[in-house]
Design an enzyme around this catalytic site. Structure first.
Site, PDB file in Angstrom:
ATOM      1  N   GLY A 155       0.840  -1.197   0.000  1.00 58.29           N
ATOM      2  CA  GLY A 155       0.000   0.000   0.000  1.00 58.29           C
ATOM      3  C   GLY A 155       0.870   1.240   0.000  1.00 58.29           C
ATOM      4  O   GLY A 155       2.098   1.170   0.133  1.00 58.29           O
ATOM      5  N   LEU A 156       0.228   2.371  -0.149  1.00 49.74           N
ATOM      6  CA  LEU A 156       0.939   3.648  -0.158  1.00 49.74           C
ATOM      7  C   LEU A 156       1.669   3.896   1.157  1.00 49.74           C
ATOM      8  O   LEU A 156       1.293   3.335   2.197  1.00 49.74           O
ATOM      9  CB  LEU A 156      -0.054   4.790  -0.390  1.00 49.74           C
ATOM     10  CG  LEU A 156      -0.743   4.864  -1.749  1.00 49.74           C
ATOM     11  CD1 LEU A 156      -1.886   5.872  -1.693  1.00 49.74           C
ATOM     12  CD2 LEU A 156       0.255   5.228  -2.846  1.00 49.74           C
ATOM     13  N   SER A 157       2.645   4.770   1.121  1.00 47.06           N
ATOM     14  CA  SER A 157       3.262   5.257   2.353  1.00 47.06           C
ATOM     15  C   SER A 157       2.163   5.926   3.176  1.00 47.06           C
ATOM     16  O   SER A 157       1.369   6.703   2.649  1.00 47.06           O
ATOM     17  CB  SER A 157       4.356   6.281   2.022  1.00 47.06           C
ATOM     18  OG  SER A 157       4.919   6.798   3.203  1.00 47.06           O
ATOM     19  N   GLY A 158       2.080   5.571   4.445  1.00 43.37           N
ATOM     20  CA  GLY A 158       1.052   6.154   5.305  1.00 43.37           C
ATOM     21  C   GLY A 158      -0.277   5.422   5.270  1.00 43.37           C
ATOM     22  O   GLY A 158      -1.241   5.843   5.911  1.00 43.37           O
ATOM     23  N   SER A 159      -0.336   4.299   4.539  1.00 43.46           N
ATOM     24  CA  SER A 159      -1.597   3.552   4.441  1.00 43.46           C
ATOM     25  C   SER A 159      -1.864   2.698   5.675  1.00 43.46           C
ATOM     26  O   SER A 159      -2.976   2.206   5.861  1.00 43.46           O
ATOM     27  CB  SER A 159      -1.600   2.669   3.193  1.00 43.46           C
ATOM     28  OG  SER A 159      -0.596   1.670   3.291  1.00 43.46           O
ATOM     29  N   GLY A 160      -0.840   2.505   6.501  1.00 42.12           N
ATOM     30  CA  GLY A 160      -1.018   1.714   7.719  1.00 42.12           C
ATOM     31  C   GLY A 160      -0.419   0.322   7.663  1.00 42.12           C
ATOM     32  O   GLY A 160      -0.657  -0.494   8.546  1.00 42.12           O
ATOM     33  N   LYS A 161       0.378   0.029   6.635  1.00 39.64           N
ATOM     34  CA  LYS A 161       0.981  -1.301   6.482  1.00 39.64           C
ATOM     35  C   LYS A 161       1.777  -1.714   7.709  1.00 39.64           C
ATOM     36  O   LYS A 161       1.579  -2.795   8.264  1.00 39.64           O
ATOM     37  CB  LYS A 161       1.936  -1.335   5.277  1.00 39.64           C
ATOM     38  CG  LYS A 161       1.346  -1.057   3.946  1.00 39.64           C
ATOM     39  CD  LYS A 161       2.409  -1.051   2.863  1.00 39.64           C
ATOM     40  CE  LYS A 161       3.541  -0.086   3.096  1.00 39.64           C
ATOM     41  NZ  LYS A 161       3.135   1.325   3.167  1.00 39.64           N
ATOM     42  N   SER A 162       2.715  -0.875   8.100  1.00 37.22           N
ATOM     43  CA  SER A 162       3.594  -1.217   9.223  1.00 37.22           C
ATOM     44  C   SER A 162       2.825  -1.309  10.526  1.00 37.22           C
ATOM     45  O   SER A 162       2.996  -2.262  11.303  1.00 37.22           O
ATOM     46  CB  SER A 162       4.730  -0.190   9.349  1.00 37.22           C
ATOM     47  OG  SER A 162       5.579  -0.267   8.228  1.00 37.22           O
ATOM     48  N   SER A 180       6.090  -1.801  -2.078  1.00 33.71           N
ATOM     49  CA  SER A 180       6.138  -2.699  -3.249  1.00 33.71           C
ATOM     50  C   SER A 180       5.166  -2.217  -4.332  1.00 33.71           C
ATOM     51  O   SER A 180       4.149  -2.857  -4.589  1.00 33.71           O
ATOM     52  CB  SER A 180       5.873  -4.158  -2.858  1.00 33.71           C
ATOM     53  OG  SER A 180       4.798  -4.320  -1.979  1.00 33.71           O
TER      54      SER A 180
END
Length: 198
Positions: free
Chosen positions: A33-40, A107
């Site tokens: 997902g985008l940076s800031g999407s909450g992946k981490s 990615s």
């Protein structure tokens, strides 16, 4: 220089043996997902939830990996592809070791994610799309990167002047701008249980 004169050395302990010992399968949850999407954030909470369920899991995070294994890579399209290739290979080793692996990487290229998927048996690669609008991700901007990208300080930033190719058919889509963190974690854990991974 490519390696030559190499032969794969088999173990007497199989992936299935390790999975049986741990009493769970060893899928790879690939958060994209985008940076800031909450992946981490989401992967951290899923890892904790798995630990509390007695599941052996390990998380690979984009920034963390670039502190060591991939510290020699930048953010050009070629380096992004190599970054994902390496993480795919590490994830395959962890899959063989019987661990549930969580990866949190932008990615951005569908082909790179598909190439990683091809490393695994059917059902072992679980693409988790942290779906979030660019507007919301930019509003969050936890690292201040969108601001820098908008000002021209960062070039080739995903979502601004570099593409993000959404998954065409992710196993799990988590709308992180609509669901709470708790609801999102529950969605993923339920998927793993329903599909007999854990």
């Amino acid at each position: 220089m490519k390696s030559t004169n190499i032969t794969w050395h088999n173990s007497k302990v199989t992936k299935e043996d390790r999975q049986q010992q741990k009493n769970h399968k060893s899928p790879v949850l690939w958060f994209t997902g985008l940076s800031g999407s909450g992946k981490s954030t989401l992967s951290v909470e899923v890892e904790k939830a798995l630990y509390e369920e007695g599941v052996h899991a390990y998380r690979l995070d984009g920034d963390n990996v670039r502190h060591g294994l991939n510290k020699n890579l930048g953010f050009s399209p070629e380096d992004r592809t190599e970054n994902i290739r390496r993480i795919g290979e590490v994830s395959k080793l962890m899959n063989d070791a019987g661990l549930v692996t969580l990866t949190a990487f932008i990615s951005p290229y569908r082909e790179d994610r598909d190439n990683v998927r091809d490393l695994f048996e059917d059902g072992e690669f679980i693409e988790v799309y942290a779906k979030c609008s660019l507007e919301e991700a930019e509003k969050r901007d936890p690292k201040g990167l969108y601001k820098k990208a908008r000002s021209g300080e960062i070039k080739g930033f995903t979502g601004i002047d570099a593409p993000y190719e959404e998954p065409a058919d992710a196993e799990i889509v988590v709308e992180t701008d609509k669901y709470s963190l708790e609801e999102s974690v529950e969605l993923i854990i339920n998927y793993l249980k329903t599909n007999n991974h854990i």
